[in-house]
Motif scaffolding. Structure first.
Motif, PDB file in Angstrom:
ATOM      1  N   ALA A  39      10.399   4.159  -0.349  1.00 45.86           N
ATOM      2  CA  ALA A  39       9.524   4.490   0.771  1.00 45.86           C
ATOM      3  C   ALA A  39       8.954   3.239   1.427  1.00 45.86           C
ATOM      4  O   ALA A  39       8.739   3.200   2.641  1.00 45.86           O
ATOM      5  CB  ALA A  39       8.386   5.386   0.289  1.00 45.86           C
ATOM      6  N   ALA A  40       8.721   2.203   0.633  1.00 48.96           N
ATOM      7  CA  ALA A  40       8.157   0.963   1.163  1.00 48.96           C
ATOM      8  C   ALA A  40       9.213   0.045   1.754  1.00 48.96           C
ATOM      9  O   ALA A  40       8.875  -0.871   2.513  1.00 48.96           O
ATOM     10  CB  ALA A  40       7.401   0.222   0.055  1.00 48.96           C
ATOM     11  N   LEU A  41      10.486   0.275   1.432  1.00 47.48           N
ATOM     12  CA  LEU A  41      11.553  -0.634   1.846  1.00 47.48           C
ATOM     13  C   LEU A  41      11.670  -0.791   3.366  1.00 47.48           C
ATOM     14  O   LEU A  41      11.760  -1.931   3.856  1.00 47.48           O
ATOM     15  CB  LEU A  41      12.893  -0.180   1.251  1.00 47.48           C
ATOM     16  CG  LEU A  41      14.107  -1.044   1.581  1.00 47.48           C
ATOM     17  CD1 LEU A  41      13.910  -2.484   1.112  1.00 47.48           C
ATOM     18  CD2 LEU A  41      15.371  -0.454   0.944  1.00 47.48           C
ATOM     19  N   PRO A  42      11.678   0.288   4.168  1.00 48.94           N
ATOM     20  CA  PRO A  42      11.795   0.093   5.624  1.00 48.94           C
ATOM     21  C   PRO A  42      10.679  -0.766   6.213  1.00 48.94           C
ATOM     22  O   PRO A  42      10.928  -1.606   7.077  1.00 48.94           O
ATOM     23  CB  PRO A  42      11.756   1.524   6.168  1.00 48.94           C
ATOM     24  CG  PRO A  42      12.179   2.390   5.035  1.00 48.94           C
ATOM     25  CD  PRO A  42      11.646   1.716   3.812  1.00 48.94           C
ATOM     26  N   VAL A  43       9.448  -0.563   5.732  1.00 50.39           N
ATOM     27  CA  VAL A  43       8.322  -1.357   6.222  1.00 50.39           C
ATOM     28  C   VAL A  43       8.461  -2.810   5.769  1.00 50.39           C
ATOM     29  O   VAL A  43       8.188  -3.735   6.542  1.00 50.39           O
ATOM     30  CB  VAL A  43       6.988  -0.759   5.720  1.00 50.39           C
ATOM     31  CG1 VAL A  43       5.813  -1.641   6.140  1.00 50.39           C
ATOM     32  CG2 VAL A  43       6.813   0.649   6.258  1.00 50.39           C
ATOM     33  N   ALA A  44       8.894  -3.016   4.527  1.00 48.57           N
ATOM     34  CA  ALA A  44       9.098  -4.378   4.031  1.00 48.57           C
ATOM     35  C   ALA A  44      10.174  -5.095   4.834  1.00 48.57           C
ATOM     36  O   ALA A  44      10.041  -6.297   5.153  1.00 48.57           O
ATOM     37  CB  ALA A  44       9.481  -4.343   2.551  1.00 48.57           C
ATOM     38  N   MET A  45      11.240  -4.383   5.191  1.00 39.80           N
ATOM     39  CA  MET A  45      12.313  -4.971   5.998  1.00 39.80           C
ATOM     40  C   MET A  45      11.786  -5.374   7.370  1.00 39.80           C
ATOM     41  O   MET A  45      12.032  -6.489   7.852  1.00 39.80           O
ATOM     42  CB  MET A  45      13.454  -3.964   6.149  1.00 39.80           C
ATOM     43  CG  MET A  45      14.210  -3.661   4.867  1.00 39.80           C
ATOM     44  SD  MET A  45      15.472  -4.891   4.478  1.00 39.80           S
ATOM     45  CE  MET A  45      16.675  -4.535   5.746  1.00 39.80           C
ATOM     46  N   ASN A  90       6.428  -4.278  -7.923  1.00 39.17           N
ATOM     47  CA  ASN A  90       7.869  -4.398  -7.698  1.00 39.17           C
ATOM     48  C   ASN A  90       8.165  -4.701  -6.233  1.00 39.17           C
ATOM     49  O   ASN A  90       8.934  -5.610  -5.902  1.00 39.17           O
ATOM     50  CB  ASN A  90       8.580  -3.092  -8.080  1.00 39.17           C
ATOM     51  CG  ASN A  90       8.465  -2.756  -9.549  1.00 39.17           C
ATOM     52  OD1 ASN A  90       8.144  -3.614 -10.374  1.00 39.17           O
ATOM     53  ND2 ASN A  90       8.720  -1.512  -9.886  1.00 39.17           N
ATOM     54  N   SER A  91       7.567  -3.912  -5.346  1.00 34.45           N
ATOM     55  CA  SER A  91       7.840  -4.035  -3.919  1.00 34.45           C
ATOM     56  C   SER A  91       7.408  -5.394  -3.375  1.00 34.45           C
ATOM     57  O   SER A  91       8.151  -6.031  -2.617  1.00 34.45           O
ATOM     58  CB  SER A  91       7.123  -2.905  -3.160  1.00 34.45           C
ATOM     59  OG  SER A  91       7.364  -2.986  -1.782  1.00 34.45           O
ATOM     60  N   ALA A 117       0.823  -1.210   0.000  1.00 33.28           N
ATOM     61  CA  ALA A 117       0.000   0.000   0.000  1.00 33.28           C
ATOM     62  C   ALA A 117       0.862   1.267   0.000  1.00 33.28           C
ATOM     63  O   ALA A 117       0.535   2.248  -0.678  1.00 33.28           O
ATOM     64  CB  ALA A 117      -0.926  -0.001   1.208  1.00 33.28           C
ATOM     65  N   ILE A 118       1.974   1.216   0.739  1.00 32.16           N
ATOM     66  CA  ILE A 118       2.874   2.379   0.756  1.00 32.16           C
ATOM     67  C   ILE A 118       3.482   2.595  -0.622  1.00 32.16           C
ATOM     68  O   ILE A 118       3.539   3.718  -1.129  1.00 32.16           O
ATOM     69  CB  ILE A 118       3.972   2.191   1.820  1.00 32.16           C
ATOM     70  CG1 ILE A 118       3.357   2.227   3.225  1.00 32.16           C
ATOM     71  CG2 ILE A 118       5.046   3.273   1.688  1.00 32.16           C
ATOM     72  CD1 ILE A 118       4.337   1.883   4.324  1.00 32.16           C
ATOM     73  N   ALA A 119       3.934   1.513  -1.247  1.00 28.70           N
ATOM     74  CA  ALA A 119       4.507   1.615  -2.587  1.00 28.70           C
ATOM     75  C   ALA A 119       3.472   2.117  -3.586  1.00 28.70           C
ATOM     76  O   ALA A 119       3.774   2.942  -4.461  1.00 28.70           O
ATOM     77  CB  ALA A 119       5.050   0.254  -3.026  1.00 28.70           C
TER      78      ALA A 119
END
Length: 427
Positions: A276-282, A392-393, A266-268
């Motif tokens: 922007a979505a990377l920190p949440v995905a991590m 992608n994310s 959703a962030i992506a």
């Protein structure tokens, strides 16, 4: 005094799009054969042609430096050789499948069919014929890289960039100064792209006004179909390919995976930014999906710049869409080569705003397809880029789960029962 808010580029592009529609509709109503309209339209075309010229100006150096930089900075594969090889294989596999899906759907639903915009004054169109299989394999590699750079042969440039990046990687510390230089050149090209992209609203205005003057508002039927096909291919990739990988390789419930991946998706989607979505995905990947921290730290940041399935889908669909707009037939063999080229471009494509739009220009140019039709998509690119970025994310998390499963260190219980129902030990 309160500081005035700066209007976002995406809003400016939409404004340019709608102003172009309005001006084009007015000129079309006046009559495209009247002296006044015949005088105005070439000036509108100049705005669009200048925009396309600027875009083409940055494509070759952007691809050359970004791919070289990307390969040269893969030094973590030395530490995580097994994880690195599996990760890159999954990137290539999912990219090929997703792009192939976009091409197939574009062939089935034909979003650009029924409107021949060659009437806009484009010169005679000759699609480059694909050579034999053997010539195609040889054609991936340049005989003269300088000639390839001048002619914009994207496969030649990509393969050369990969070799240069690999050589710098093997040089170790001795290659570090050159890697730093290439990184800076890559960053420089992104800055140039930032400058060029600021002209997008004006270019979109000119191209859209010219197109609507010639065809009226009926031109937007193909644009709507393009959006549907693009979204359909992305949703199919997530629902089918990602689910199969999660179920058969990750050996976990895809529904539970998607629930935990939804936040970063959703962030992506809302920001059009993998970064922007990377920190949440991590965070969610480690704490809720059971991905080991070292694997997540390698796969997810790498995927944010090298795993562009959604963007790759766009590459395939936009080429078929543009060809259909001009009534051009692209053979099966050419489409297979298109999928291969788009897969390689998606791997090397940087995670920067509007980069997909720019790289697609190179694909159209490589096939000899006129670029006028790109304005139809440039105006709505933000809409389709949302689904590209979110695909992608999510693809990064899919690959991280699959690789962790194959490495035997995925915490399936945490993924299945984690979150608010997780045991204290799992947490």
């Amino acid at each position: 005094m309160r500081k005035a808010r700066k209007l976002k580029l995406s809003y400016k592009i939409f404004i340019g799009l709608f102003l172009g529609i309005i001006v084009g509709a007015i000129l079309s109503a006046i009559g495209k054969d009247t002296p006044f309209v015949e005088t105005v339209v070439p000036w509108l075309g100049l705005l669009g042609d200048l925009f396309l010229r600027l875009i083409r100006m940055v494509v070759v150096p952007l691809v050359l430096f970004s791919i070289t930089s990307g390969v040269a900075n893969l030094n973590e594969i030395k530490k995580l050789r097994s994880v690195g090889i599996k990760t890159l294989i999954f990137f290539l596999l999912t990219g090929f499948l997703s792009i192939g899906t976009g091409v197939v759907m574009a062939n089935i639903f034909k979003p650009g069919a029924g409107l021949n915009i060659a009437e806009l004054g484009t010169d005679s169109i000759e699609i480059q014929e694909l050579p034999t299989v053997f010539e195609t394999i040889l054609g991936i590699f340049p005989a003269n890289i300088f000639e390839s750079l001048v002619e914009g042969e994207m496969l030649h440039i990509i393969s050369f960039a990969i070799f240069v990046g690999a050589a710098l990687l093997l040089m170790g510390e001795r290659g570090k100064p050159i890697v730093d230089l290439v990184d800076r050149l890559s960053d420089m090209m992104y800055r140039v792209v930032d400058i060029v992209i600021q002209f997008t609203p004006i270019g979109v205005f000119g191209l859209m006004a010219k197109a609507v003057t010639a065809f009226g508002v009926g031109i937007f039927g193909p644009v709507f179909k393009f959006i549907l096909v693009d979204y359909g291919a992305n949703i199919f990739t997530i629902a089918v390919f990602y689910s199969l990988i999660i179920y058969f390789i990750g050996r976990v419930n895809p529904i539970k995976f998607f629930k935990k991946a939804f936040e970063s998706w959703a962030i992506a989607f809302s920001t059009c930014s993998s970064a922007a979505a990377l920190p949440v995905a991590m965070k969610n990947g480690v704490n809720e999906m059971g991905i080991p921290k070292d694997t997540a730290s390698f796969v997810l940041p790498l995927g944010a710049t090298a795993n562009m399935n959604g963007t790759g889908i766009y590459f395939g669909v936009i080429v078929l869409f543009a060809a259909q707009l001009y009534g051009i037939d692209i053979s099966i063999s050419q489409q297979i080569m298109l999928v291969l080229t788009a897969t390689m471009l998606a791997i090397g494509c940087a995670a920067a705003p509007q980069t997909g739009l720019i790289i697609s220009i190179a694909l159209l140019t490589n096939l000899g397809i006129p670029l006028d039709g790109i304005a139809l998509i440039a105006g709505v690119y933000r809409i389709v880029d949302q689904i590209h970025t979110s695909t992608n994310s999510m693809g990064d998390l899919v690959v991280a789960v699959a690789v962790s499963s194959m490495e035997g260190d995925l915490d399936r219980e945490l993924l299945e029962y984690g979150g608010m129902f997780a045991t204290s030990e799992a947490k």
